[in-house]
Write a protein that holds these residues in place. Sequence first.
Motif, PDB file in Angstrom:
ATOM      1  N   MET B   1      40.639  36.545  33.943  1.00 37.51           N
ATOM      2  CA  MET B   1      39.204  36.737  34.141  1.00 37.51           C
ATOM      3  C   MET B   1      38.962  37.805  35.202  1.00 37.51           C
ATOM      4  N   ARG B   2      37.961  38.651  34.933  1.00 42.44           N
ATOM      5  CA  ARG B   2      37.645  39.720  35.885  1.00 42.44           C
ATOM      6  C   ARG B   2      36.360  39.378  36.633  1.00 42.44           C
ATOM      7  N   VAL B   3      36.097  40.163  37.682  1.00 42.06           N
ATOM      8  CA  VAL B   3      34.943  39.873  38.536  1.00 42.06           C
ATOM      9  C   VAL B   3      33.641  39.844  37.729  1.00 42.06           C
ATOM     10  N   ARG B   4      33.508  40.778  36.780  1.00 41.43           N
ATOM     11  CA  ARG B   4      32.242  40.844  36.044  1.00 41.43           C
ATOM     12  C   ARG B   4      32.020  39.631  35.130  1.00 41.43           C
ATOM     13  N   ASP B   5      33.097  38.890  34.849  1.00 39.59           N
ATOM     14  CA  ASP B   5      32.962  37.698  33.992  1.00 39.59           C
ATOM     15  C   ASP B   5      32.417  36.485  34.753  1.00 39.59           C
ATOM     16  N   LEU B   6      32.433  36.555  36.081  1.00 33.22           N
ATOM     17  CA  LEU B   6      32.084  35.374  36.894  1.00 33.22           C
ATOM     18  C   LEU B   6      30.672  34.869  36.610  1.00 33.22           C
ATOM     19  N   SER B   7      29.732  35.819  36.539  1.00 33.66           N
ATOM     20  CA  SER B   7      28.336  35.455  36.393  1.00 33.66           C
ATOM     21  C   SER B   7      28.139  34.508  35.210  1.00 33.66           C
ATOM     22  N   GLU B   8      28.677  34.928  34.068  1.00 26.38           N
ATOM     23  CA  GLU B   8      28.489  34.139  32.856  1.00 26.38           C
ATOM     24  C   GLU B   8      29.344  32.867  32.879  1.00 26.38           C
ATOM     25  N   LEU B  25      42.827  36.748  40.813  1.00 25.30           N
ATOM     26  CA  LEU B  25      44.130  36.089  40.889  1.00 25.30           C
ATOM     27  C   LEU B  25      44.031  34.640  41.361  1.00 25.30           C
ATOM     28  N   ASP B  26      43.028  34.362  42.209  1.00 26.83           N
ATOM     29  CA  ASP B  26      42.994  33.028  42.809  1.00 26.83           C
ATOM     30  C   ASP B  26      41.598  32.781  43.379  1.00 26.83           C
ATOM     31  N   GLY B  27      41.410  31.574  43.912  1.00 29.00           N
ATOM     32  CA  GLY B  27      40.151  31.252  44.560  1.00 29.00           C
ATOM     33  C   GLY B  27      40.419  30.714  45.948  1.00 29.00           C
ATOM     34  N   TYR B  28      39.394  30.746  46.785  1.00 33.73           N
ATOM     35  CA  TYR B  28      39.523  30.118  48.095  1.00 33.73           C
ATOM     36  C   TYR B  28      38.150  29.614  48.514  1.00 33.73           C
ATOM     37  N   THR B  29      38.119  28.419  49.099  1.00 31.57           N
ATOM     38  CA  THR B  29      36.853  27.847  49.529  1.00 31.57           C
ATOM     39  C   THR B  29      36.918  27.556  51.012  1.00 31.57           C
ATOM     40  N   GLY B  30      35.939  28.022  51.758  1.00 31.75           N
ATOM     41  CA  GLY B  30      35.921  27.735  53.188  1.00 31.75           C
ATOM     42  C   GLY B  30      34.762  28.432  53.860  1.00 31.75           C
ATOM     43  N   VAL B  99      31.396  21.722  43.761  1.00 28.34           N
ATOM     44  CA  VAL B  99      31.202  21.923  42.320  1.00 28.34           C
ATOM     45  C   VAL B  99      31.733  23.299  41.892  1.00 28.34           C
ATOM     46  N   LEU B 100      31.408  24.325  42.685  1.00 32.86           N
ATOM     47  CA  LEU B 100      31.837  25.680  42.334  1.00 32.86           C
ATOM     48  C   LEU B 100      33.360  25.805  42.330  1.00 32.86           C
ATOM     49  N   SER B 101      34.010  25.155  43.284  1.00 33.84           N
ATOM     50  CA  SER B 101      35.474  25.202  43.344  1.00 33.84           C
ATOM     51  C   SER B 101      36.077  24.631  42.070  1.00 33.84           C
ATOM     52  N   GLY B 102      35.560  23.479  41.661  1.00 32.10           N
ATOM     53  CA  GLY B 102      36.065  22.830  40.452  1.00 32.10           C
ATOM     54  C   GLY B 102      35.902  23.724  39.236  1.00 32.10           C
ATOM     55  N   LYS B 103      34.703  24.327  39.126  1.00 29.00           N
ATOM     56  CA  LYS B 103      34.416  25.180  37.968  1.00 29.00           C
ATOM     57  C   LYS B 103      35.307  26.426  37.952  1.00 29.00           C
ATOM     58  N   LEU B 104      35.425  27.081  39.087  1.00 28.07           N
ATOM     59  CA  LEU B 104      36.210  28.314  39.141  1.00 28.07           C
ATOM     60  C   LEU B 104      37.680  28.034  38.850  1.00 28.07           C
ATOM     61  N   TYR B 105      38.170  26.960  39.430  1.00 32.14           N
ATOM     62  CA  TYR B 105      39.572  26.609  39.223  1.00 32.14           C
ATOM     63  C   TYR B 105      39.854  26.365  37.737  1.00 32.14           C
ATOM     64  N   ALA B 106      38.951  25.608  37.113  1.00 27.42           N
ATOM     65  CA  ALA B 106      39.118  25.298  35.683  1.00 27.42           C
ATOM     66  C   ALA B 106      39.088  26.578  34.854  1.00 27.42           C
ATOM     67  N   GLN B 107      38.136  27.466  35.162  1.00 26.86           N
ATOM     68  CA  GLN B 107      38.004  28.731  34.436  1.00 26.86           C
ATOM     69  C   GLN B 107      39.256  29.593  34.582  1.00 26.86           C
ATOM     70  N   LEU B 108      39.735  29.708  35.825  1.00 24.97           N
ATOM     71  CA  LEU B 108      40.882  30.578  36.074  1.00 24.97           C
ATOM     72  C   LEU B 108      42.136  30.037  35.408  1.00 24.97           C
ATOM     73  N   SER B 109      42.297  28.708  35.416  1.00 27.64           N
ATOM     74  CA  SER B 109      43.531  28.187  34.824  1.00 27.64           C
ATOM     75  C   SER B 109      43.473  28.218  33.293  1.00 27.64           C
ATOM     76  N   SER B 110      42.249  28.155  32.725  1.00 23.17           N
ATOM     77  CA  SER B 110      42.178  28.196  31.261  1.00 23.17           C
ATOM     78  C   SER B 110      42.264  29.626  30.735  1.00 23.17           C
ATOM     79  N   SER B 111      41.933  30.622  31.590  1.00 18.65           N
ATOM     80  CA  SER B 111      41.947  32.000  31.112  1.00 18.65           C
ATOM     81  C   SER B 111      43.333  32.626  31.250  1.00 18.65           C
ATOM     82  N   ARG B 112      44.287  31.818  31.699  1.00 19.30           N
ATOM     83  CA  ARG B 112      45.635  32.369  31.877  1.00 19.30           C
ATOM     84  C   ARG B 112      46.526  32.129  30.696  1.00 19.30           C
TER      85      ARG B 112
END
Lengths: 113, 112, 305
Positions: B1-8, B25-30, B99-112
């Motif tokens: 997934m690329r940066v421009r895909d995040l919005s959708e 490549l990854d996510g970070y929350t803090g 909530v955002l962490s959960g969503k992003l993590y799921a998206q990134l792992s499914s797009s790999r």
Amino acid sequence: MKLETILQRIPCTVVVKGKGFEELDLRSIVASDLMSDVLTTVDDRFLIVTSLNSEQVIRTADIVGAPVVLLVNGKQPQNGMVRLAEEFGITLLSTPLSMYKVCYLLGCLLESK
Amino acid sequence: MRVRDLSEALGIELIQPEFEDTEILDGYTGDLLSDVMAHASSGSVLITIQAHKNTIAVAGLVGILAIIVANERPIPEDMVEAARKEKIAIFRSKESQFVLSGKLYAQLSSSR
Amino acid sequence: MSTIPINTQESPPFLLDLIYRLKVKDVMTHEVITARRETPLRQIQYIMKEKGITGVPITDDEGKRLFGIVSMDDIIRALDGGYIQDPAERWMSRNLIVLEDDMPLQFAISYLDKFRYGRFPVLNKDRELVGIITSRDIIIALLVEVNKEVEKLEQRIVQPPSRPGEEARLLYHVRKYDFENAGKASAGIKKLLLERNLDPKTLRRISVAAYELEMNLVVHSEGGTLSFRMEKDRVEIEAKDRGPGIPDVEQAMEEGFSTANEWIRSLGFGAGMGLPNAKRVSDEFTIDSRVGEGTTVRAVIYLPK
């Protein structure tokens, strides 16, 4: 979501066993490092996920009625934090995982309950 | 997934659209910048409520591609300005960091 | 390479404040000894010996534009490899990690720990070389600052007697940056209310207001008092400080507006949510502030009948 389930499914250690540790049931999760942000939550009985390891986390948890605090990134609580958690009866956990990863895992647990 | 895909993918609003559209490549929350600096890895998306221009400075140092501001926190103009210079995307969402962490993590792992 | 033995996240508050407050430009060496691209490594070796330094930035004639750096290691390698007469340009390190002069010192310490170089060139906003920073510079600056700091923090708690019409009264002295004791005043208030069997919702609102106002004193004021008054139908919390005063109260009430420095933010405060939070849970909320004199914030919460 039962605290018991979290302890079984998320790699973490128990630093302080708080009030009613065995039968704690959590309604939701708040992940934040800014305690003012946690204080705006209207809910109670939630778990606080944070990388902040100071006494202020426990004071905030006490004010909002959050019975469990989970420290991320393998952070060790400051001494005062442990002391205060014991005094206020708040359960304190620590995980080596990041906030990002642990939120995902907790989210999965919350959905599958 | 690329940066421009995040919005959708996450249903979040794009605030600062001048960015380098590379692979995430990854996510970070803090919300503590010292913590982000110490632990976040290059090529990550940062989820935070710390909407401040210093967040951009740290993001630039660490090599963060995009910042998602959670809880619909107001974003100051100097932060957007700094991000434009650094080519870091800023998004905003009414959802929480959790909530955002959960969503992003799921998206990134499914797009790999 | 020696690193700075300071944990940039978990050291005592005073030290953390210091390394955020001090900027790279306050600590760095301003007079940078540089060499040109065509300068032979042999000559750089002499410069190092003469000036007692271990790294020489390679720049243009004005000493402003940075092309690379030659370190003691590069010189040793040149001696071993037999190319000590070569121009600097051929062997200098070009993959430079640089600091900006406006960055907090904390960044410099993190960099030294992370990259294990002995020195970092410092550039200004226009990307011109303005200094160089080594662990020695940092240690000296910290020692000087720590020596200046002697005042110990303390907190006294005073409980004045109740006046007629009052159910209870508490007064706490709160000190600037006293994170050790921060939150104790509001905990005391909460304890008193718990004994009176207040309903949990009201208790929570009062606790949030008291805590935010107390933290506000710790984070933003020169110190002051947090007082609590309980009457039959209401609770009043008043935070009164000795300065510095709020120039624009309306702005201070905007969510997200904050004057907190990076250190306060690193402790999880100062994100501009405190006053709006306190107001949100209050039934009456007033701020009276004079720059140079001080601020009084009054929060009133009505008790259910």
